[in-house]
Design a protein around this motif. Sequence first.
Motif, PDB file in Angstrom:
ATOM      1  N   GLY A 176       0.781  -1.228   0.000  1.00  0.00           N
ATOM      2  CA  GLY A 176       0.000   0.000   0.000  1.00  0.00           C
ATOM      3  C   GLY A 176       0.813   1.278   0.000  1.00  0.00           C
ATOM      4  O   GLY A 176       0.244   2.373   0.070  1.00  0.00           O
ATOM      5  N   LEU A 177       2.135   1.178  -0.046  1.00  0.00           N
ATOM      6  CA  LEU A 177       2.971   2.377  -0.052  1.00  0.00           C
ATOM      7  C   LEU A 177       2.841   3.122  -1.378  1.00  0.00           C
ATOM      8  O   LEU A 177       2.758   2.508  -2.439  1.00  0.00           O
ATOM      9  CB  LEU A 177       4.442   2.009   0.188  1.00  0.00           C
ATOM     10  CG  LEU A 177       4.812   1.448   1.551  1.00  0.00           C
ATOM     11  CD1 LEU A 177       6.326   1.248   1.631  1.00  0.00           C
ATOM     12  CD2 LEU A 177       4.352   2.369   2.670  1.00  0.00           C
ATOM     13  N   PRO A 178       2.834   4.452  -1.326  1.00  0.00           N
ATOM     14  CA  PRO A 178       2.800   5.228  -2.583  1.00  0.00           C
ATOM     15  C   PRO A 178       4.101   5.075  -3.360  1.00  0.00           C
ATOM     16  O   PRO A 178       5.161   5.500  -2.898  1.00  0.00           O
ATOM     17  CB  PRO A 178       2.593   6.674  -2.096  1.00  0.00           C
ATOM     18  CG  PRO A 178       3.044   6.683  -0.681  1.00  0.00           C
ATOM     19  CD  PRO A 178       2.789   5.316  -0.140  1.00  0.00           C
ATOM     20  N   ARG A 179       4.030   4.458  -4.515  1.00  0.00           N
ATOM     21  CA  ARG A 179       5.233   4.166  -5.298  1.00  0.00           C
ATOM     22  C   ARG A 179       5.907   5.434  -5.805  1.00  0.00           C
ATOM     23  O   ARG A 179       7.113   5.440  -6.057  1.00  0.00           O
ATOM     24  CB  ARG A 179       4.872   3.262  -6.485  1.00  0.00           C
ATOM     25  CG  ARG A 179       4.308   1.925  -6.069  1.00  0.00           C
ATOM     26  CD  ARG A 179       5.323   1.128  -5.275  1.00  0.00           C
ATOM     27  NE  ARG A 179       4.700   0.021  -4.548  1.00  0.00           N
ATOM     28  CZ  ARG A 179       5.368  -0.837  -3.817  1.00  0.00           C
ATOM     29  NH1 ARG A 179       6.671  -0.703  -3.692  1.00  0.00           N
ATOM     30  NH2 ARG A 179       4.753  -1.798  -3.171  1.00  0.00           N
ATOM     31  N   GLU A 180       5.136   6.505  -5.947  1.00  0.00           N
ATOM     32  CA  GLU A 180       5.750   7.720  -6.477  1.00  0.00           C
ATOM     33  C   GLU A 180       6.795   8.289  -5.523  1.00  0.00           C
ATOM     34  O   GLU A 180       7.784   8.885  -5.956  1.00  0.00           O
ATOM     35  CB  GLU A 180       4.682   8.774  -6.762  1.00  0.00           C
ATOM     36  CG  GLU A 180       3.829   9.172  -5.572  1.00  0.00           C
ATOM     37  CD  GLU A 180       2.598   8.295  -5.400  1.00  0.00           C
ATOM     38  OE1 GLU A 180       1.700   8.690  -4.640  1.00  0.00           O
ATOM     39  OE2 GLU A 180       2.555   7.215  -6.044  1.00  0.00           O
ATOM     40  N   LEU A 181       6.606   8.070  -4.201  1.00  0.00           N
ATOM     41  CA  LEU A 181       7.604   8.545  -3.237  1.00  0.00           C
ATOM     42  C   LEU A 181       8.905   7.763  -3.376  1.00  0.00           C
ATOM     43  O   LEU A 181       9.995   8.335  -3.303  1.00  0.00           O
ATOM     44  CB  LEU A 181       7.058   8.429  -1.824  1.00  0.00           C
ATOM     45  CG  LEU A 181       5.862   9.319  -1.464  1.00  0.00           C
ATOM     46  CD1 LEU A 181       5.438   9.082  -0.033  1.00  0.00           C
ATOM     47  CD2 LEU A 181       6.213  10.785  -1.677  1.00  0.00           C
ATOM     48  N   LEU A 188       7.741   4.960   6.333  1.00  0.00           N
ATOM     49  CA  LEU A 188       6.366   4.811   5.886  1.00  0.00           C
ATOM     50  C   LEU A 188       5.716   3.551   6.463  1.00  0.00           C
ATOM     51  O   LEU A 188       4.489   3.503   6.638  1.00  0.00           O
ATOM     52  CB  LEU A 188       6.317   4.753   4.359  1.00  0.00           C
ATOM     53  CG  LEU A 188       6.636   6.067   3.616  1.00  0.00           C
ATOM     54  CD1 LEU A 188       6.664   5.837   2.112  1.00  0.00           C
ATOM     55  CD2 LEU A 188       5.622   7.145   3.972  1.00  0.00           C
ATOM     56  N   THR A 193      11.214   3.769   2.964  1.00  0.00           N
ATOM     57  CA  THR A 193      10.360   2.595   3.174  1.00  0.00           C
ATOM     58  C   THR A 193      10.077   2.356   4.655  1.00  0.00           C
ATOM     59  O   THR A 193       8.916   2.199   5.059  1.00  0.00           O
ATOM     60  CB  THR A 193      11.025   1.345   2.562  1.00  0.00           C
ATOM     61  OG1 THR A 193      11.274   1.576   1.171  1.00  0.00           O
ATOM     62  CG2 THR A 193      10.122   0.140   2.720  1.00  0.00           C
ATOM     63  N   GLU A 212       9.947   6.184  -6.104  1.00  0.00           N
ATOM     64  CA  GLU A 212      10.577   6.532  -7.370  1.00  0.00           C
ATOM     65  C   GLU A 212      11.197   7.919  -7.306  1.00  0.00           C
ATOM     66  O   GLU A 212      12.268   8.162  -7.884  1.00  0.00           O
ATOM     67  CB  GLU A 212       9.542   6.457  -8.497  1.00  0.00           C
ATOM     68  CG  GLU A 212       9.034   5.054  -8.784  1.00  0.00           C
ATOM     69  CD  GLU A 212      10.152   4.097  -9.155  1.00  0.00           C
ATOM     70  OE1 GLU A 212      11.144   4.530  -9.783  1.00  0.00           O
ATOM     71  OE2 GLU A 212      10.046   2.903  -8.794  1.00  0.00           O
TER      72      GLU A 212
END
Length: 445
Positions: A334-339, A361, A358, A341
């Motif tokens: 569920g972590l925002p991948r944009e952060l 979060l 990581t 990247e």
Amino acid sequence: MTAAVPAGGTPPPAQRRSVTGTRKLVAALFLLPALLLLGALVVYPIGYSVHRSFFDQSGEGFAGFGNYVEIFTDDTILTAVKNNMVWVVLAPTVATALGLIFAVLTERVRWGTAFKLIVFMPMAISMLAAGIIFRLVYEQDPDRGVANAVWVGVHDTFAGSAGYPGARPLAAHPLRAAGGGAFVTKEPVRAGTPVRLPLVGVAAPRMPDDARPAAVPPAGGKEVTGTAWLDFAKGGGGRLNAVDARELGLEGLTIEAVRDGAVVATATAAADGTFTLPPEADGARLRLPGENFREPYNGVDWLGPSLVTPAVIGSYVWMWAGFAMVLIAAGLAGLPRELLEAARVDGANEWQVFRRVTVPLLAPVLAVVLVTLMINVLKIFDLVFIIAPGSVQDDANVLALQLYRSSFGTDAHLGVGSAISVLLLLLVIPVMLFNIRRIRKEARR
């Protein structure tokens, strides 16, 4: 007459109170069975335990805080308290750390799901079954215990092992004890005359699988030759100090030529027991070093007094690392991948992304796992009771096990047992309060 409700208006206050009261009554009726069970199975036992903890063993004399004082003065119970502290700090931390590592490393690999399934499978095993499994894993005999089989294998790869523990010469043999477990020839040896080094006391399982019948090298030459063999044949018979057809050579035996206290040459016996030393050995005495006869390395005493607690914790981690991994993997998904990247685009390497993005979060998920495991280990009983042998249970003791030991049996002291149960409750309450505060804080976000 009942007042009519105006169209599009609100009911009169009396009617609203009636509806609200009915709903509360219905809710109370639905909650009543649960409240009765809660009172009978939770509230009453806690209250009785607190009350019983202030009385003596018979339950008739008031003991005050004497039972609580005994908890912190009795050596056995004090060991249980210390071990519980080790459990609370070590087991949840290691299990959570492993779960985090497994979840992160398997996120992008094709076989990650299969690996997670394998790691999670121990959760399907009961504590009783896991305890029996690890009791066998930690068996001292390397032929039965997996842990020592691996440990001994690694040790022997780098350090070697003794070939013939317990082997010795007879009084009539041309060998005598030389101290330190070694044996030396009674007379100096001569080149051209084969030397005989007979031994007895080697059990059949200790003989190498490829051992061959002993042979006598030919006489003559400038080198010192000879035979080291087991001067014993199955079924008896044979001649003393003579190589018989049914007697086996002592393959791998180390032979040293010693002159004036210094080793001048060394040889190793072949499969048929024969060996050859250079001419420098002429006139020296032959010595069989004690390393040939020492007891073989038997591994680590995993269930000894000093290692039994870490060993049991290891079995707990084996079971619960999969639980931690699954929860952390769910949070990771569920972590925002944009952060992540964005951090990589800014030049962060994978370790920096893991440590600074990581993990922060995932902090709420890690807190859930850590707190859950802390509450769980405070009640640990099964693994310690099953894995730790009776001789070291005092060294592996924990509060839940001591509660059982104090409350049951011929010497049961229910006052002390109740005091231990109250102490366990007091230890769990701060962790539960922390968990409740964390949940409320998350709900307000």
